[in-house]
Design a protein around this motif. Structure first.
Motif, PDB file in Angstrom:
ATOM      1  N   LEU A  15       0.827  -1.216   0.000  1.00 46.12           N
ATOM      2  CA  LEU A  15       0.000   0.000   0.000  1.00 46.12           C
ATOM      3  C   LEU A  15       0.857   1.261   0.000  1.00 46.12           C
ATOM      4  O   LEU A  15       0.571   2.207  -0.740  1.00 46.12           O
ATOM      5  CB  LEU A  15      -0.945   0.003   1.205  1.00 46.12           C
ATOM      6  CG  LEU A  15      -2.164  -0.876   1.095  1.00 46.12           C
ATOM      7  CD1 LEU A  15      -2.848  -1.026   2.445  1.00 46.12           C
ATOM      8  CD2 LEU A  15      -3.147  -0.308   0.068  1.00 46.12           C
ATOM      9  N   VAL A  16       1.899   1.287   0.808  1.00 39.30           N
ATOM     10  CA  VAL A  16       2.762   2.467   0.875  1.00 39.30           C
ATOM     11  C   VAL A  16       3.499   2.666  -0.452  1.00 39.30           C
ATOM     12  O   VAL A  16       3.632   3.793  -0.929  1.00 39.30           O
ATOM     13  CB  VAL A  16       3.735   2.365   2.065  1.00 39.30           C
ATOM     14  CG1 VAL A  16       4.796   3.451   2.009  1.00 39.30           C
ATOM     15  CG2 VAL A  16       2.964   2.434   3.377  1.00 39.30           C
ATOM     16  N   GLU A  17       3.948   1.561  -1.063  1.00 38.49           N
ATOM     17  CA  GLU A  17       4.619   1.678  -2.368  1.00 38.49           C
ATOM     18  C   GLU A  17       3.676   2.221  -3.429  1.00 38.49           C
ATOM     19  O   GLU A  17       4.072   3.017  -4.273  1.00 38.49           O
ATOM     20  CB  GLU A  17       5.161   0.317  -2.803  1.00 38.49           C
ATOM     21  CG  GLU A  17       6.399  -0.108  -2.061  1.00 38.49           C
ATOM     22  CD  GLU A  17       6.867  -1.507  -2.439  1.00 38.49           C
ATOM     23  OE1 GLU A  17       6.246  -2.162  -3.313  1.00 38.49           O
ATOM     24  OE2 GLU A  17       7.875  -1.962  -1.848  1.00 38.49           O
ATOM     25  N   ARG A  18       2.431   1.794  -3.402  1.00 35.46           N
ATOM     26  CA  ARG A  18       1.471   2.178  -4.435  1.00 35.46           C
ATOM     27  C   ARG A  18       0.787   3.514  -4.142  1.00 35.46           C
ATOM     28  O   ARG A  18       0.500   4.282  -5.042  1.00 35.46           O
ATOM     29  CB  ARG A  18       0.431   1.063  -4.571  1.00 35.46           C
ATOM     30  CG  ARG A  18      -0.686   1.304  -5.540  1.00 35.46           C
ATOM     31  CD  ARG A  18      -0.301   0.843  -6.934  1.00 35.46           C
ATOM     32  NE  ARG A  18      -1.364   1.034  -7.863  1.00 35.46           N
ATOM     33  CZ  ARG A  18      -2.197   0.077  -8.274  1.00 35.46           C
ATOM     34  NH1 ARG A  18      -2.064  -1.144  -7.828  1.00 35.46           N
ATOM     35  NH2 ARG A  18      -3.132   0.352  -9.128  1.00 35.46           N
ATOM     36  N   PHE A  19       0.506   3.785  -2.865  1.00 41.24           N
ATOM     37  CA  PHE A  19      -0.284   4.966  -2.484  1.00 41.24           C
ATOM     38  C   PHE A  19       0.423   5.763  -1.396  1.00 41.24           C
ATOM     39  O   PHE A  19      -0.198   6.140  -0.398  1.00 41.24           O
ATOM     40  CB  PHE A  19      -1.659   4.532  -1.947  1.00 41.24           C
ATOM     41  CG  PHE A  19      -2.469   3.706  -2.878  1.00 41.24           C
ATOM     42  CD1 PHE A  19      -3.192   4.293  -3.901  1.00 41.24           C
ATOM     43  CD2 PHE A  19      -2.520   2.333  -2.731  1.00 41.24           C
ATOM     44  CE1 PHE A  19      -3.951   3.520  -4.762  1.00 41.24           C
ATOM     45  CE2 PHE A  19      -3.283   1.547  -3.581  1.00 41.24           C
ATOM     46  CZ  PHE A  19      -4.005   2.141  -4.604  1.00 41.24           C
ATOM     47  N   ASP A  20       1.685   6.028  -1.559  1.00 42.18           N
ATOM     48  CA  ASP A  20       2.494   6.653  -0.514  1.00 42.18           C
ATOM     49  C   ASP A  20       1.825   7.868   0.117  1.00 42.18           C
ATOM     50  O   ASP A  20       1.697   7.952   1.333  1.00 42.18           O
ATOM     51  CB  ASP A  20       3.868   7.035  -1.071  1.00 42.18           C
ATOM     52  CG  ASP A  20       4.750   7.644  -0.005  1.00 42.18           C
ATOM     53  OD1 ASP A  20       4.758   7.114   1.122  1.00 42.18           O
ATOM     54  OD2 ASP A  20       5.412   8.652  -0.282  1.00 42.18           O
ATOM     55  N   ALA A  21       1.381   8.821  -0.674  1.00 38.43           N
ATOM     56  CA  ALA A  21       0.801  10.047  -0.128  1.00 38.43           C
ATOM     57  C   ALA A  21      -0.571   9.804   0.498  1.00 38.43           C
ATOM     58  O   ALA A  21      -1.016  10.567   1.352  1.00 38.43           O
ATOM     59  CB  ALA A  21       0.687  11.106  -1.222  1.00 38.43           C
ATOM     60  N   ALA A  22      -1.254   8.741   0.090  1.00 40.31           N
ATOM     61  CA  ALA A  22      -2.609   8.464   0.582  1.00 40.31           C
ATOM     62  C   ALA A  22      -2.614   7.779   1.941  1.00 40.31           C
ATOM     63  O   ALA A  22      -3.595   7.837   2.666  1.00 40.31           O
ATOM     64  CB  ALA A  22      -3.370   7.612  -0.421  1.00 40.31           C
ATOM     65  N   ILE A  23      -1.510   7.117   2.311  1.00 45.37           N
ATOM     66  CA  ILE A  23      -1.433   6.435   3.602  1.00 45.37           C
ATOM     67  C   ILE A  23      -0.843   7.423   4.600  1.00 45.37           C
ATOM     68  O   ILE A  23       0.355   7.700   4.599  1.00 45.37           O
ATOM     69  CB  ILE A  23      -0.587   5.146   3.520  1.00 45.37           C
ATOM     70  CG1 ILE A  23      -1.065   4.244   2.382  1.00 45.37           C
ATOM     71  CG2 ILE A  23      -0.595   4.422   4.860  1.00 45.37           C
ATOM     72  CD1 ILE A  23      -2.517   3.808   2.474  1.00 45.37           C
ATOM     73  N   GLU A  24      -1.701   7.968   5.455  1.00 50.44           N
ATOM     74  CA  GLU A  24      -1.303   9.045   6.350  1.00 50.44           C
ATOM     75  C   GLU A  24      -0.635   8.549   7.630  1.00 50.44           C
ATOM     76  O   GLU A  24       0.218   9.234   8.192  1.00 50.44           O
ATOM     77  CB  GLU A  24      -2.523   9.896   6.694  1.00 50.44           C
ATOM     78  CG  GLU A  24      -3.135  10.537   5.458  1.00 50.44           C
ATOM     79  CD  GLU A  24      -4.482  11.187   5.718  1.00 50.44           C
ATOM     80  OE1 GLU A  24      -5.087  10.938   6.792  1.00 50.44           O
ATOM     81  OE2 GLU A  24      -4.924  11.946   4.838  1.00 50.44           O
ATOM     82  N   ALA A  25      -1.046   7.385   8.116  1.00 48.95           N
ATOM     83  CA  ALA A  25      -0.490   6.828   9.346  1.00 48.95           C
ATOM     84  C   ALA A  25      -0.927   5.377   9.456  1.00 48.95           C
ATOM     85  O   ALA A  25      -1.817   4.936   8.726  1.00 48.95           O
ATOM     86  CB  ALA A  25      -0.966   7.627  10.560  1.00 48.95           C
TER      87      ALA A  25
END
Length: 164
Positions: A15-25
């Motif tokens: 998820l972080v690799e694909r949606f880095d800015a979208a994963i807030e915490a």
């Protein structure tokens, strides 16, 4: 910020690799992964979890009202990968001023009634929902009874002078 306990979780890494800015915490509580997702990315993140990681069920969508804090509402999505017995909890924060987020009914049709319940009781709008209307309260009900600023005694009714 993602807690250290989650930094080796393969789903969180993807998820972080694909949606880095979208994963807030993110954190791990009671052996369950909890991720804060930006409101604008919830449908894409849910689609990715369904298609790439087998989360085939939204077992609940609910809300919390943190009034008077801003963002006021926190939407909670409980997702389940039945085959691998995995669960993840996504949280989305939305403002108290015209609270709205995109509907995930295009990802899981079963989210329909959960989103209607949140709309009815908290007043959060789900953009793109196929049938967003009250589900628990009467159609003519005013307000949203699970909001913290809803009067605890209900609405004041004018019964006129004959019932004083």
């Amino acid at each position: 910020m993602i807690s250290e306990l989650l930094q080796e979780d393969p789903i969180v890494i993807a998820l972080v690799e694909r949606f880095d800015a979208a994963i807030e915490a993110g954190s791990l509580e009671h052996e369950q992964t909890i991720l804060y997702v930006s409101a604008g990315s919830i449908v894409e993140v849910c689609t990715f979890l369904r298609d790439e990681h087998g989360f085939n069920r939204a077992s609940s969508v609910t809300a919390l009202d943190w009034y008077p804090q801003e963002p006021r509402f926190e939407l909670v999505y409980l997702l389940h990968n039945v085959k691998d017995a995995l669960r993840v909890r996504l949280k989305v924060r939305v403002s108290g001023e015209n609270p709205a987020v995109d509907s995930v009914t295009s990802v899981w049709a079963g989210a329909n009634w959960y989103e209607r319940e949140v709309f009815d009781l908290f007043g959060v709008t789900f953009n793109g929902h196929p049938d967003l209307r009250r589900i628990m309260m009467p159609d003519d009900w005013e307000g949203h009874p699970l909001r913290k600023d809803f009067p605890i005694h209900g609405h004041k009714y004018d019964y006129g002078e004959t019932n004083q």
